[in-house]
Design an enzyme around this catalytic site. Structure first.
Site, PDB file in Angstrom:
ATOM      1  N   ASN A 152       0.868  -1.175   0.000  1.00 14.61           N
ATOM      2  CA  ASN A 152       0.000   0.000   0.000  1.00 14.61           C
ATOM      3  C   ASN A 152       0.908   1.229   0.000  1.00 14.61           C
ATOM      4  OD1 ASN A 152      -1.804   2.028   0.517  1.00 14.61           O
ATOM      5  ND2 ASN A 152      -2.364   1.334   2.576  1.00 14.61           N
ATOM      6  N   TRP A 153       0.969   1.893  -1.148  1.00 16.56           N
ATOM      7  CA  TRP A 153       1.913   3.016  -1.287  1.00 16.56           C
ATOM      8  C   TRP A 153       1.340   4.309  -0.699  1.00 16.56           C
ATOM      9  CZ3 TRP A 153       3.919   2.149  -7.048  1.00 16.56           C
ATOM     10  CH2 TRP A 153       4.585   0.920  -7.091  1.00 16.56           C
TER      11      TRP A 153
ATOM     12  N   GLY B 163       2.339   1.594  10.802  1.00 21.26           N
ATOM     13  CA  GLY B 163       3.315   2.676  10.700  1.00 21.26           C
ATOM     14  C   GLY B 163       3.987   3.027  12.022  1.00 21.26           C
TER      15      GLY B 163
ATOM     16  N   GLY C 144       2.769  -1.347   4.289  1.00 14.44           N
ATOM     17  CA  GLY C 144       2.868   0.072   3.973  1.00 14.44           C
ATOM     18  C   GLY C 144       4.321   0.456   3.737  1.00 14.44           C
ATOM     19  N   GLY C 145       4.968   0.949   4.781  1.00 13.42           N
ATOM     20  CA  GLY C 145       6.335   1.491   4.693  1.00 13.42           C
ATOM     21  C   GLY C 145       7.311   0.623   3.906  1.00 13.42           C
TER      22      GLY C 145
HETATM   23  C1  PEP Z   1      -0.751  -0.245   5.963  1.00 11.39           C
HETATM   24  O1  PEP Z   1      -0.734   0.874   5.562  1.00 11.39           O
HETATM   25  O2  PEP Z   1      -1.674  -0.977   5.631  1.00 11.39           O
HETATM   26  C2  PEP Z   1       0.338  -0.698   6.820  1.00 11.39           C
HETATM   27  C3  PEP Z   1       0.228  -1.859   7.381  1.00 11.39           C
HETATM   28  O3  PEP Z   1       1.408   0.141   6.996  1.00 11.39           O
HETATM   29  P1  PEP Z   1       2.834  -0.230   7.669  1.00 11.39           P
HETATM   30  O4  PEP Z   1       3.302  -1.498   7.025  1.00 11.39           O
HETATM   31  O5  PEP Z   1       3.708   0.936   7.344  1.00 11.39           O
HETATM   32  O6  PEP Z   1       2.599  -0.396   9.126  1.00 11.39           O
END
Ligand code: PEP
Length: 253
Positions: free
Chosen positions: A12-13, A176, A237-238
């Site tokens: 997920n960008w 995050g 995400g990250g």
């Molecule tokens: C997300 O945005 O779905 C997510 C899990 O972000 P991160 O991996 O950065 O915690």
């Protein structure tokens, strides 16, 4: 992981990169994951990069997801994007009800459900996100919140369509933040989700349902998470913003 379910790893960008960088990220990812055949790989760029990334990944083993959609067909909904527009931009999947959408943009189980039904009606595969906040978990409301989100999000979704749904369990406190749920904590909630889906549909549907975990997934923790019997993938995400780290994560052993 259960060998009956094909793992699905999705990036997920979010609202992080413009289309030139999105295209570059996708181009770098392609050769790094080219040999991966036993799992689904998905990237979710912002709307403005969908077409560019679709063109870049065409013919590869990477699928395209949008991060949201509107439930109406078309019309006077300024700023919204329809399912047809996503299909036209090359999307196969759509992320629905991410906690950031619920938290900052007022999405409810009802709107999440309308979006999921519209996605399915149009042939998009929904990745439906659920997850509790830290306050809810600490107040002992985990079951109640997850139950409400699962039942509300899946309302009136027919059995045949349910076979196309992926659920992402993302504890809000782990997104995050660098705080991952332990594999056991995550698996407990995945098993709970599967139980709810079994009660709503059938044992077969529940057994076939793919449930991703999301929340600070990295190369360091992905293998332990994926070793759990009810965890079938990750929503990332990250760590999905760097081609090397996402590719390494996708290729977890
Ligand atoms: C997300 O945005 O779905 C997510 C899990 O972000 P991160 O991996 O950065 O915690």
């Amino acid at each position: 992981m259960n060998p009956k379910r094909r793992p699905i790893l999705a990036g997920n960008w979010k609202m992080n990169i413009p289309s030139t960088q999105a295209r570059e990220l996708a181009s770098k990812l392609i050769p790094l994951v080219a040999g991966v055949k036993d799992r689904d790989i998905v990237v979710g760029p912002p709307y403005t990069s969908l077409a560019a990334v679709a063109e870049t990944i065409k013919g590869t083993n990477i699928g395209l997801a949008a991060q949201n959609l509107h439930w109406e067909e078309k019309g006077a909904f300024t700023g919204e994007i329809s399912a047809d527009m996503l299909l036209d931009s090359g999307c196969k999947y759509v992320i629905i009800g991410h906690s950031e959408r619920r938290q900052y943009f007022g999405e409810t189980d009802e709107t999440v459900n309308k979006k999921a039904r519209q996605a399915l009606k149009k042939g998009l595969l929904p990745i439906l996100c659920v997850g509790e906040t830290l306050a809810e978990r600490e107040a002992g409301k985990l079951n109640e919140i997850i139950g409400r989100q699962v039942i509300g999000g899946l309302k009136d979704i027919l059995t045949d369509d349910m076979k196309k749904v992926v659920i992402a369990y993302e504890p809000v406190w782990a997104i995050g933040t660098g705080k991952t749920a332990t594999p056991e904590q995550a698996n407990d909630v995945h098993a709970l989700i599967r139980q709810k889906v079994k009660a709503l549909y059938s044992a077969d549907i529940a057994e076939g349902l793919r449930i991703q975990y999301g929340g600070s997934v990295t190369l360091e923790n992905v293998s332990q998470l994926m070793a759990m019997p009810d965890i079938d993938g990750a929503l990332v995400g990250g760590a999905s913003l760097k081609p090397e780290s996402f590719a390494a994560l996708v290729k977890f052993k």
